[in-house]
Design a protein around this motif. Structure first.
Motif, PDB file in Angstrom:
ATOM      1  N   THR A 300       0.857  -1.182   0.000  1.00 41.36           N
ATOM      2  CA  THR A 300       0.000   0.000   0.000  1.00 41.36           C
ATOM      3  C   THR A 300       0.891   1.229   0.000  1.00 41.36           C
ATOM      4  OG1 THR A 300      -0.123  -0.040   2.432  1.00 41.36           O
ATOM      5  CG2 THR A 300      -1.873  -1.166   1.225  1.00 41.36           C
ATOM      6  N   LEU A 301       0.905   1.941  -1.110  1.00 36.09           N
ATOM      7  CA  LEU A 301       1.721   3.144  -1.252  1.00 36.09           C
ATOM      8  C   LEU A 301       0.859   4.381  -1.142  1.00 36.09           C
ATOM      9  CD1 LEU A 301       3.676   0.984  -2.516  1.00 36.09           C
ATOM     10  CD2 LEU A 301       4.507   2.820  -3.990  1.00 36.09           C
ATOM     11  N   ASP A 302       1.383   5.372  -0.434  1.00 35.49           N
ATOM     12  CA  ASP A 302       0.721   6.668  -0.364  1.00 35.49           C
ATOM     13  C   ASP A 302       1.209   7.552  -1.515  1.00 35.49           C
ATOM     14  OD1 ASP A 302      -0.784   8.800   1.523  1.00 35.49           O
ATOM     15  OD2 ASP A 302       1.025   9.714   0.700  1.00 35.49           O
ATOM     16  N   ARG A 303       2.531   7.738  -1.601  1.00 35.65           N
ATOM     17  CA  ARG A 303       3.099   8.521  -2.686  1.00 35.65           C
ATOM     18  C   ARG A 303       4.599   8.285  -2.766  1.00 35.65           C
ATOM     19  NH1 ARG A 303       3.266  14.929  -1.429  1.00 35.65           N
ATOM     20  NH2 ARG A 303       4.596  14.769  -3.267  1.00 35.65           N
ATOM     21  N   THR A 304       5.176   8.741  -3.879  1.00 34.27           N
ATOM     22  CA  THR A 304       6.616   8.636  -4.054  1.00 34.27           C
ATOM     23  C   THR A 304       7.229  10.025  -4.171  1.00 34.27           C
ATOM     24  OG1 THR A 304       6.472   8.508  -6.475  1.00 34.27           O
ATOM     25  CG2 THR A 304       6.378   6.424  -5.247  1.00 34.27           C
ATOM     26  N   PHE A 305       8.511  10.105  -3.810  1.00 35.67           N
ATOM     27  CA  PHE A 305       9.298  11.326  -3.942  1.00 35.67           C
ATOM     28  C   PHE A 305      10.542  11.009  -4.770  1.00 35.67           C
ATOM     29  CE2 PHE A 305       6.767  12.377  -0.286  1.00 35.67           C
ATOM     30  CZ  PHE A 305       6.696  13.759  -0.235  1.00 35.67           C
ATOM     31  N   PRO A 306      11.011  11.948  -5.588  1.00 33.73           N
ATOM     32  CA  PRO A 306      12.291  11.737  -6.268  1.00 33.73           C
ATOM     33  C   PRO A 306      13.410  11.608  -5.245  1.00 33.73           C
ATOM     34  CG  PRO A 306      11.093  13.605  -7.215  1.00 33.73           C
ATOM     35  CD  PRO A 306      10.389  13.233  -5.950  1.00 33.73           C
ATOM     36  N   PHE A 307      14.461  10.908  -5.642  1.00 36.70           N
ATOM     37  CA  PHE A 307      15.586  10.652  -4.744  1.00 36.70           C
ATOM     38  C   PHE A 307      16.139  11.943  -4.137  1.00 36.70           C
ATOM     39  CE2 PHE A 307      20.306  10.068  -4.371  1.00 36.70           C
ATOM     40  CZ  PHE A 307      20.297   9.234  -3.275  1.00 36.70           C
ATOM     41  N   ASP A 308      16.230  13.009  -4.948  1.00 32.54           N
ATOM     42  CA  ASP A 308      16.817  14.246  -4.425  1.00 32.54           C
ATOM     43  C   ASP A 308      15.906  14.970  -3.449  1.00 32.54           C
ATOM     44  OD1 ASP A 308      14.905  15.270  -6.126  1.00 32.54           O
ATOM     45  OD2 ASP A 308      16.310  16.371  -7.402  1.00 32.54           O
ATOM     46  N   GLN A 309      14.667  14.470  -3.277  1.00 27.37           N
ATOM     47  CA  GLN A 309      13.743  15.052  -2.309  1.00 27.37           C
ATOM     48  C   GLN A 309      13.526  14.128  -1.110  1.00 27.37           C
ATOM     49  OE1 GLN A 309      10.089  16.525  -4.080  1.00 27.37           O
ATOM     50  NE2 GLN A 309      11.172  17.268  -5.900  1.00 27.37           N
ATOM     51  N   THR A 310      14.506  13.292  -0.813  1.00 32.19           N
ATOM     52  CA  THR A 310      14.391  12.354   0.306  1.00 32.19           C
ATOM     53  C   THR A 310      14.059  13.051   1.623  1.00 32.19           C
ATOM     54  OG1 THR A 310      15.841  10.724  -0.748  1.00 32.19           O
ATOM     55  CG2 THR A 310      15.622  10.619   1.653  1.00 32.19           C
ATOM     56  N   PRO A 311      14.715  14.164   1.986  1.00 34.76           N
ATOM     57  CA  PRO A 311      14.334  14.825   3.243  1.00 34.76           C
ATOM     58  C   PRO A 311      12.874  15.272   3.252  1.00 34.76           C
ATOM     59  CG  PRO A 311      16.480  15.596   2.521  1.00 34.76           C
ATOM     60  CD  PRO A 311      15.911  14.804   1.388  1.00 34.76           C
ATOM     61  N   ALA A 312      12.361  15.729   2.110  1.00 37.32           N
ATOM     62  CA  ALA A 312      10.954  16.131   2.037  1.00 37.32           C
ATOM     63  C   ALA A 312      10.044  14.935   2.247  1.00 37.32           C
ATOM     64  CB  ALA A 312      10.659  16.797   0.692  1.00 37.32           C
ATOM     65  N   GLY A 313      10.439  13.777   1.735  1.00 39.33           N
ATOM     66  CA  GLY A 313       9.652  12.569   1.954  1.00 39.33           C
ATOM     67  C   GLY A 313       9.607  12.175   3.409  1.00 39.33           C
ATOM     68  N   LEU A 314      10.742  12.333   4.096  1.00 37.77           N
ATOM     69  CA  LEU A 314      10.787  12.016   5.524  1.00 37.77           C
ATOM     70  C   LEU A 314       9.915  12.987   6.315  1.00 37.77           C
ATOM     71  CD1 LEU A 314      12.062  10.089   7.578  1.00 37.77           C
ATOM     72  CD2 LEU A 314      14.006  11.641   7.730  1.00 37.77           C
ATOM     73  N   THR A 315       9.952  14.266   5.944  1.00 41.43           N
ATOM     74  CA  THR A 315       9.103  15.264   6.606  1.00 41.43           C
ATOM     75  C   THR A 315       7.635  14.942   6.399  1.00 41.43           C
ATOM     76  OG1 THR A 315      10.772  17.001   6.365  1.00 41.43           O
ATOM     77  CG2 THR A 315       8.493  17.712   6.690  1.00 41.43           C
ATOM     78  N   TYR A 316       7.278  14.564   5.189  1.00 43.90           N
ATOM     79  CA  TYR A 316       5.888  14.210   4.882  1.00 43.90           C
ATOM     80  C   TYR A 316       5.437  13.021   5.732  1.00 43.90           C
ATOM     81  CZ  TYR A 316       1.867  12.507   2.203  1.00 43.90           C
ATOM     82  OH  TYR A 316       0.617  12.062   1.822  1.00 43.90           O
ATOM     83  N   MET A 317       6.291  12.021   5.863  1.00 44.57           N
ATOM     84  CA  MET A 317       5.963  10.866   6.692  1.00 44.57           C
ATOM     85  C   MET A 317       5.697  11.281   8.128  1.00 44.57           C
ATOM     86  SD  MET A 317       7.289   8.584   9.112  1.00 44.57           S
ATOM     87  CE  MET A 317       9.042   8.925   9.011  1.00 44.57           C
ATOM     88  N   GLU A 318       6.528  12.197   8.642  1.00 50.86           N
ATOM     89  CA  GLU A 318       6.399  12.622  10.037  1.00 50.86           C
ATOM     90  C   GLU A 318       5.127  13.418  10.297  1.00 50.86           C
ATOM     91  OE1 GLU A 318      10.424  13.375  12.155  1.00 50.86           O
ATOM     92  OE2 GLU A 318      10.645  14.157  10.116  1.00 50.86           O
TER      93      GLU A 318
END
Length: 335
Positions: A300-318
């Protein structure tokens, strides 16, 4: 190569960096990362919550889930060849999937489920292993038992609901009203809207609870268990068994003190408590791959982020609003 590293512990610690290429040991598999899953554990490690138990040498590359292709193998590796599509949850102290490449012990690696894309496969290892280790290895869930999974729409919760259903359990879960249809489709028999209803008011006689919230949620979970029932928490507090898992039995008294309140409460209620800190297991991932390919489990995926936006993906998760796993991906041109 490019990677996202932690220099100093803290909520803003993750940064992009150029790091040396991984050293490939005799029993290692070098994986060219196509996608990496983001987990709450990443934030906890970044913040230093396990720094006394998992002494990473900073700077270290973060990331606990990966899917990709084998780029090289060590001299003693027999189960993988260059070009194999694989997925893994690298063992503790050897994490680092937020990178272009990572060297992983072959015992932590498995061939990727053929039915899943790289993005989907990267969302699987940690949550699938955690669900299996909780429900099968720790709780030994049997057909007909009652299982409560908290947060059934989240990454771990959605996987645990499916696995409990596959094991033949009667599955209850907490979720928002908007996610009721989703979690029922995953296999939930009962859905409690956590925004309008206290699960402790409507559930009872539960054999196993999988808790991912901790605190008061865990304490209330003890009260819905049947006599002898088991509450498993993936967020703590840690118990003495965790010290043994880490190979540090000297820390058992510390773990006992940290979990004394919840364990005492459990004993008084005639139930049990256990902390789960999942561990890497490539053989189990191979077995889980068959369940994904058979359709018994699905990511079950919510969304994906490009590799260079990894910190933004972590923030979104939090932020806590994700309905499933979050994955960072590298484009074909990057791999």
């Amino acid at each position: 190569m490019r990677a996202f590293v932690v220099d100093e512990y803290g909520p803003d610690a993750l940064r992009a960096a150029d790091v040396p290429e991984p050293t490939v040991g005799d029993r290692d598999v070098l994986v060219d990362v196509a996608a990496a899953g983001i987990n709450p554990l990443d934030a906890m490690v970044r913040n230093g919550e396990f720094k006394l138990l998992l002494p990473y040498r900073r700077p270290f590359t973060l990331g606990h889930d990966v899917a990709g292709a084998v780029a090289a193998v060590g001299a003693e590796v027999t189960g993988f060849v260059v070009g194999d599509e694989v997925y893994a949850r690298p063992r503790d102290l050897r994490i680092g999937t937020f990178a272009e490449r990572i060297a992983i012990d072959e015992h932590d690696v498995a061939h990727k489920p053929t039915s899943l894309t790289m993005d989907e496969a990267a969302a699987v290892p940690l949550v699938a292993l955690a669900a299996w280790q909780a429900l099968v290895e720790l709780a030994a869930v049997r057909p007909g038992q009652r299982v409560l999974v908290h947060g059934g729409a989240g990454g771990l919760g959605a996987t645990a609901v499916q696995l409990a259903h596959h094991l033949g359990a009667h599955v209850a879960t907490t979720a928002s009203a908007a996610d009721t249809d989703k979690v029922r489709a995953l296999g939930a028999d009962e859905v409690v809207d956590y925004r309008s209803t206290d699960f402790a008011d409507v559930l009872s006689g539960v054999d196993v609870v999988l808790d991912s919230r901790g605190g008061s949620n865990l304490e209330k979970s003890l009260t819905v268990l049947a006599p002898g029932g088991l509450a498993i928490s993936v967020v703590g507090p840690p118990d003495p068994a965790f010290a043994r898992q880490l190979g540090k039995p000297i820390l058992a008294p510390v773990m006992a003190a940290l979990s004394a309140k919840v364990r005492l409460r459990a004993r008084r209620l005639g139930v049990r408590y256990a902390f789960l800190f999942m561990h890497a297991d490539g053989l189990r991932l191979a077995e889980l791959a068959t369940l994904y390919d058979a359709g018994a489990l699905r990511p079950t995926l919510d969304r994906t982020f490009p590799f260079d936006q990894t910190p933004a993906g972590l923030t979104y998760m939090e932020q806590g609003h994700a309905k499933g796993k979050i994955v960072v991906t590298r484009s074909p041109a990057e791999t």
